[in-house]
Design a protein around this motif. Structure first.
Motif, PDB file in Angstrom:
ATOM      1  N   VAL A 265       0.836  -1.200   0.000  1.00 22.27           N
ATOM      2  CA  VAL A 265       0.000   0.000   0.000  1.00 22.27           C
ATOM      3  C   VAL A 265       0.874   1.254   0.000  1.00 22.27           C
ATOM      4  CG1 VAL A 265      -1.656   1.338   1.384  1.00 22.27           C
ATOM      5  CG2 VAL A 265      -1.951  -1.131   1.100  1.00 22.27           C
ATOM      6  N   GLY A 266       0.471   2.248  -0.732  1.00 24.39           N
ATOM      7  CA  GLY A 266       1.186   3.520  -0.752  1.00 24.39           C
ATOM      8  C   GLY A 266       0.213   4.679  -0.835  1.00 24.39           C
ATOM      9  N   VAL A 267       0.720   5.903  -0.689  1.00 19.34           N
ATOM     10  CA  VAL A 267      -0.119   7.093  -0.909  1.00 19.34           C
ATOM     11  C   VAL A 267       0.505   7.936  -2.008  1.00 19.34           C
ATOM     12  CG1 VAL A 267      -1.389   7.561   1.212  1.00 19.34           C
ATOM     13  CG2 VAL A 267       1.031   8.087   1.111  1.00 19.34           C
ATOM     14  N   PHE A 268      -0.299   8.283  -2.981  1.00 17.36           N
ATOM     15  CA  PHE A 268       0.136   9.181  -4.044  1.00 17.36           C
ATOM     16  C   PHE A 268      -0.807  10.367  -4.011  1.00 17.36           C
ATOM     17  CE2 PHE A 268       2.492   5.557  -5.152  1.00 17.36           C
ATOM     18  CZ  PHE A 268       3.410   5.871  -6.140  1.00 17.36           C
ATOM     19  N   GLY A 269      -0.298  11.559  -3.675  1.00 20.02           N
ATOM     20  CA  GLY A 269      -1.184  12.708  -3.477  1.00 20.02           C
ATOM     21  C   GLY A 269      -2.101  12.372  -2.310  1.00 20.02           C
ATOM     22  N   ASP A 270      -3.423  12.455  -2.547  1.00 20.59           N
ATOM     23  CA  ASP A 270      -4.323  12.068  -1.465  1.00 20.59           C
ATOM     24  C   ASP A 270      -4.991  10.719  -1.755  1.00 20.59           C
ATOM     25  OD1 ASP A 270      -5.848  12.938  -3.505  1.00 20.59           O
ATOM     26  OD2 ASP A 270      -6.829  14.577  -2.416  1.00 20.59           O
ATOM     27  N   GLN A 271      -4.375   9.979  -2.678  1.00 20.13           N
ATOM     28  CA  GLN A 271      -4.926   8.683  -3.063  1.00 20.13           C
ATOM     29  C   GLN A 271      -4.167   7.535  -2.394  1.00 20.13           C
ATOM     30  OE1 GLN A 271      -7.152   7.614  -5.821  1.00 20.13           O
ATOM     31  NE2 GLN A 271      -8.023   9.646  -5.491  1.00 20.13           N
ATOM     32  N   ARG A 272      -4.923   6.553  -1.938  1.00 23.91           N
ATOM     33  CA  ARG A 272      -4.298   5.345  -1.434  1.00 23.91           C
ATOM     34  C   ARG A 272      -4.132   4.412  -2.633  1.00 23.91           C
ATOM     35  NH1 ARG A 272      -6.135   0.498   0.336  1.00 23.91           N
ATOM     36  NH2 ARG A 272      -5.321  -0.366   2.274  1.00 23.91           N
ATOM     37  N   VAL A 273      -2.931   3.896  -2.829  1.00 27.14           N
ATOM     38  CA  VAL A 273      -2.735   2.987  -3.965  1.00 27.14           C
ATOM     39  C   VAL A 273      -2.274   1.621  -3.458  1.00 27.14           C
ATOM     40  CG1 VAL A 273      -2.173   4.798  -5.629  1.00 27.14           C
ATOM     41  CG2 VAL A 273      -0.345   3.696  -4.341  1.00 27.14           C
ATOM     42  N   TRP A 274      -2.483   0.629  -4.277  1.00 29.89           N
ATOM     43  CA  TRP A 274      -2.055  -0.729  -3.949  1.00 29.89           C
ATOM     44  C   TRP A 274      -1.240  -1.199  -5.147  1.00 29.89           C
ATOM     45  CZ3 TRP A 274      -4.868  -5.919  -4.384  1.00 29.89           C
ATOM     46  CH2 TRP A 274      -4.322  -6.832  -3.484  1.00 29.89           C
ATOM     47  N   GLY A 275       0.082  -1.174  -5.005  1.00 32.16           N
ATOM     48  CA  GLY A 275       0.914  -1.410  -6.191  1.00 32.16           C
ATOM     49  C   GLY A 275       2.022  -2.417  -5.940  1.00 32.16           C
ATOM     50  N   TYR A 276       2.691  -2.775  -7.010  1.00 30.04           N
ATOM     51  CA  TYR A 276       3.776  -3.750  -6.931  1.00 30.04           C
ATOM     52  C   TYR A 276       5.007  -3.184  -6.224  1.00 30.04           C
ATOM     53  CZ  TYR A 276       1.175  -6.399 -10.425  1.00 30.04           C
ATOM     54  OH  TYR A 276       0.226  -7.104 -11.104  1.00 30.04           O
ATOM     55  N   ILE A 277       5.887  -4.101  -5.820  1.00 28.51           N
ATOM     56  CA  ILE A 277       7.137  -3.726  -5.156  1.00 28.51           C
ATOM     57  C   ILE A 277       8.285  -3.982  -6.138  1.00 28.51           C
ATOM     58  CG2 ILE A 277       8.653  -4.200  -3.185  1.00 28.51           C
ATOM     59  CD1 ILE A 277       6.063  -5.551  -1.898  1.00 28.51           C
ATOM     60  N   VAL A 278       9.006  -2.957  -6.466  1.00 31.58           N
ATOM     61  CA  VAL A 278      10.175  -3.118  -7.344  1.00 31.58           C
ATOM     62  C   VAL A 278      11.388  -3.452  -6.480  1.00 31.58           C
ATOM     63  CG1 VAL A 278      11.828  -1.834  -8.775  1.00 31.58           C
ATOM     64  CG2 VAL A 278       9.381  -1.692  -9.262  1.00 31.58           C
ATOM     65  N   ILE A 279      12.150  -4.456  -6.908  1.00 37.21           N
ATOM     66  CA  ILE A 279      13.361  -4.853  -6.186  1.00 37.21           C
ATOM     67  C   ILE A 279      14.572  -4.466  -7.034  1.00 37.21           C
ATOM     68  CG2 ILE A 279      14.674  -6.799  -5.238  1.00 37.21           C
ATOM     69  CD1 ILE A 279      11.928  -8.293  -5.069  1.00 37.21           C
ATOM     70  N   LEU A 280      15.405  -3.593  -6.505  1.00 38.38           N
ATOM     71  CA  LEU A 280      16.622  -3.208  -7.215  1.00 38.38           C
ATOM     72  C   LEU A 280      17.746  -4.130  -6.759  1.00 38.38           C
ATOM     73  CD1 LEU A 280      16.524   0.682  -6.713  1.00 38.38           C
ATOM     74  CD2 LEU A 280      15.546  -0.658  -8.604  1.00 38.38           C
ATOM     75  N   ARG A 281      18.579  -4.553  -7.710  1.00 38.77           N
ATOM     76  CA  ARG A 281      19.713  -5.396  -7.354  1.00 38.77           C
ATOM     77  C   ARG A 281      20.920  -4.909  -8.129  1.00 38.77           C
ATOM     78  NH1 ARG A 281      21.572  -9.097  -4.345  1.00 38.77           N
ATOM     79  NH2 ARG A 281      22.207 -11.226  -4.831  1.00 38.77           N
ATOM     80  N   ALA A 282      22.069  -4.826  -7.445  1.00 39.98           N
ATOM     81  CA  ALA A 282      23.317  -4.458  -8.123  1.00 39.98           C
ATOM     82  C   ALA A 282      24.443  -5.166  -7.387  1.00 39.98           C
ATOM     83  CB  ALA A 282      23.529  -2.948  -8.098  1.00 39.98           C
ATOM     84  N   VAL A 283      25.280  -5.882  -8.144  1.00 41.77           N
ATOM     85  CA  VAL A 283      26.359  -6.637  -7.502  1.00 41.77           C
ATOM     86  C   VAL A 283      27.690  -6.417  -8.213  1.00 41.77           C
ATOM     87  CG1 VAL A 283      24.821  -8.460  -6.625  1.00 41.77           C
ATOM     88  CG2 VAL A 283      25.904  -8.736  -8.879  1.00 41.77           C
ATOM     89  N   ARG A 284      28.724  -6.693  -7.445  1.00 41.31           N
ATOM     90  CA  ARG A 284      30.072  -6.730  -8.010  1.00 41.31           C
ATOM     91  C   ARG A 284      30.583  -8.156  -7.888  1.00 41.31           C
ATOM     92  NH1 ARG A 284      33.428  -2.096  -7.959  1.00 41.31           N
ATOM     93  NH2 ARG A 284      35.081  -3.261  -6.937  1.00 41.31           N
ATOM     94  N   THR A 285      31.184  -8.632  -8.974  1.00 37.95           N
ATOM     95  CA  THR A 285      31.717  -9.986  -8.965  1.00 37.95           C
ATOM     96  C   THR A 285      32.738 -10.123 -10.080  1.00 37.95           C
ATOM     97  OG1 THR A 285      31.191 -12.329  -9.344  1.00 37.95           O
ATOM     98  CG2 THR A 285      29.775 -10.732 -10.430  1.00 37.95           C
ATOM     99  N   LYS A 286      33.638 -11.079  -9.919  1.00 35.14           N
ATOM    100  CA  LYS A 286      34.588 -11.330 -10.990  1.00 35.14           C
ATOM    101  C   LYS A 286      34.086 -12.488 -11.859  1.00 35.14           C
ATOM    102  CE  LYS A 286      39.528 -12.100 -11.654  1.00 35.14           C
ATOM    103  NZ  LYS A 286      39.540 -11.485 -12.980  1.00 35.14           N
ATOM    104  N   ASP A 287      33.583 -13.503 -11.197  1.00 33.33           N
ATOM    105  CA  ASP A 287      33.236 -14.713 -11.951  1.00 33.33           C
ATOM    106  C   ASP A 287      31.751 -15.089 -11.908  1.00 33.33           C
ATOM    107  OD1 ASP A 287      32.919 -15.569  -9.372  1.00 33.33           O
ATOM    108  OD2 ASP A 287      34.676 -16.879  -9.370  1.00 33.33           O
ATOM    109  N   PHE A 288      30.924 -14.301 -11.254  1.00 30.32           N
ATOM    110  CA  PHE A 288      29.476 -14.530 -11.162  1.00 30.32           C
ATOM    111  C   PHE A 288      29.111 -15.768 -10.340  1.00 30.32           C
ATOM    112  CE2 PHE A 288      30.140 -11.652 -14.604  1.00 30.32           C
ATOM    113  CZ  PHE A 288      29.142 -10.711 -14.419  1.00 30.32           C
ATOM    114  N   MET A 289      30.113 -16.405  -9.754  1.00 28.78           N
ATOM    115  CA  MET A 289      29.821 -17.568  -8.916  1.00 28.78           C
ATOM    116  C   MET A 289      29.632 -17.131  -7.464  1.00 28.78           C
ATOM    117  SD  MET A 289      32.398 -20.175 -10.790  1.00 28.78           S
ATOM    118  CE  MET A 289      32.041 -21.594  -9.791  1.00 28.78           C
ATOM    119  N   SER A 290      30.274 -16.023  -7.091  1.00 25.20           N
ATOM    120  CA  SER A 290      29.973 -15.374  -5.822  1.00 25.20           C
ATOM    121  C   SER A 290      29.929 -13.882  -6.131  1.00 25.20           C
ATOM    122  CB  SER A 290      31.036 -15.704  -4.775  1.00 25.20           C
ATOM    123  OG  SER A 290      32.271 -15.201  -5.197  1.00 25.20           O
TER     124      SER A 290
END
Ligand code: XMP
Length: 333
Positions: A265-290
């Motif tokens: 649930v969120g509020v946009f202006g004076d509206q209550r909204v029910w929206g999706y959750i975006v998940i941001l991901r960013a990693v550092r790796t040399k070999d993608f195994m860890s």
């Protein structure tokens, strides 16, 4: 350096020897650095007898298939066919939320389409002098893919079915007698990049973050729908563009925005909204195994969150994933 130079010449010679001077090679390309380097090596080795196929599975990043046409077709002179199969993939994925099932459906749909393409290409080749049959199938498999799919077998199964190692080849191999050609099988990502530069592939492509074959489908936790793919795609484009503008792109090994299909649930202006959750991901790796999580400024992340909530309809919240690999994988599924 000289060792890399050796690799290219030796590999081109090995491909020519293996394929001979009539057979055709079919190859799956995604526009990523691995499949592009693989395709360029094939093209250098056997020219137009290499047929590159890109399948748009409806789960690609924003404007991806146009970019691939531009890069591979126009700039690198690779013989490329783009198959738009977005509707087919999305209809087969309808109602499926299990990650392994998603991968299997996507993998087997890729094969169905490759089989069709192989038949089409053979028909075409019947009228071309000095051309044989489709005998080989190119895969841009890297060393870490081989290890993760083949050697980490637990009591029941593999950790994940990487569709460019499992599934895809088997049916093609057995059903049509195709043999697999994997020029990058012994290489790590940074070595593939070095070879790409040497082959004259543009830096923006060589330095591009990896993108998985199943695409956005494994970045959506839950059922995949066209609407959800579109939301994740827009959010991802905003996140990556802001990373580029901040000059951080090359410090990060892989970044993306995925979607949790539970809603918040969120509020946009004076509206209550029910929206999706975006998940941001960013990693550092040399070999993608860890991998370790990339440390952004909180202010940067807050700006990304604001931009996504404001610009992408249907999003109520943005979170940043702080899980390293292990225990988390890089992708969400
Ligand atoms: P994970 O999520 O396993 O990812 O930590 C490691 C690297 O592999 C990529 N990846 C895939 N690539 N098909 C692919 O072609 C797949 O099914 C797949 N799953 C993960 C991921 O993007 C990361 O670079």
């Amino acid at each position: 350096n000289w060792q890399m130079g050796d690799f290219v010449q030796l590999e081109i010679a090995r491909i020519r020897e293996l394929v001979g001077d009539r057979a055709l090679v079919l190859g799956a390309v995604s526009g990523g650095v691995d499949s592009t380097v693989g395709a360029k090596l094939m093209q250098e080795a056997i020219g137009d007898r290499f047929k590159a196929i890109m399948i748009d599975n409806g789960c690609l990043r924003l404007n991806e298939s146009q970019q691939v046409k531009e890069n591979l077709g126009k700039h690198l002179g690779i013989n490329l066919t783009v198959v738009d199969a977005a509707d087919l993939f999305l209809s087969r994925l309808e109602g499926v939320s299990d990650p392994e099932k998603k991968r299997k459906i996507i993998g087997s749909t890729f094969i169905d389409l490759f089989e069709q393409e192989a038949i089409r290409i053979e028909k075409e080749a019947e009228n071309t002098p000095n051309t044989g049959k489709v005998e080989w199938f190119l895969q841009g498999t890297l060393y870490p893919d081989v290890i993760e799919s083949l050697s980490f077998r637990g009591p029941s199964a593999t950790i994940k079915t990487h569709h460019n190692v499992g599934g895809l080849p088997e049916r093609m191999m057995n059903g049509q007698g195709l043999r697999l050609i994997e020029p990058l099988r012994m290489l790590f990502k940074d070595e593939v990049r070095a070879i790409g530069r040497q082959l004259g592939i543009h830096e923006s492509l060589v330095g591009r973050h990896p993108f998985p074959g199943p695409g956005i489908a494994i970045r959506i936790l839950g059922d995949v729908t066209k609407e959800r793919v579109e939301i994740a795609r827009q959010a991802d484009n905003i996140f990556i563009s802001m990373i580029r503008e901040a000059g951080l792109y090359d410090q990060i090994s892989q970044a993306f925005a995925g979607l949790d299909t539970n809603r918040s649930v969120g509020v946009f202006g004076d509206q209550r909204v029910w929206g999706y959750i975006v998940i941001l991901r960013a990693v550092r790796t040399k070999d993608f195994m860890s991998a370790e999580v990339f440390n952004f400024d909180n202010a940067f992340l807050a700006n990304v969150s604001r931009a996504i909530c404001n610009q992408v309809e249907g999003v109520a919240r943005v979170v940043y994933d702080l899980t390293s690999k292990p225990p988390g994988t890089i992708e969400l599924e």
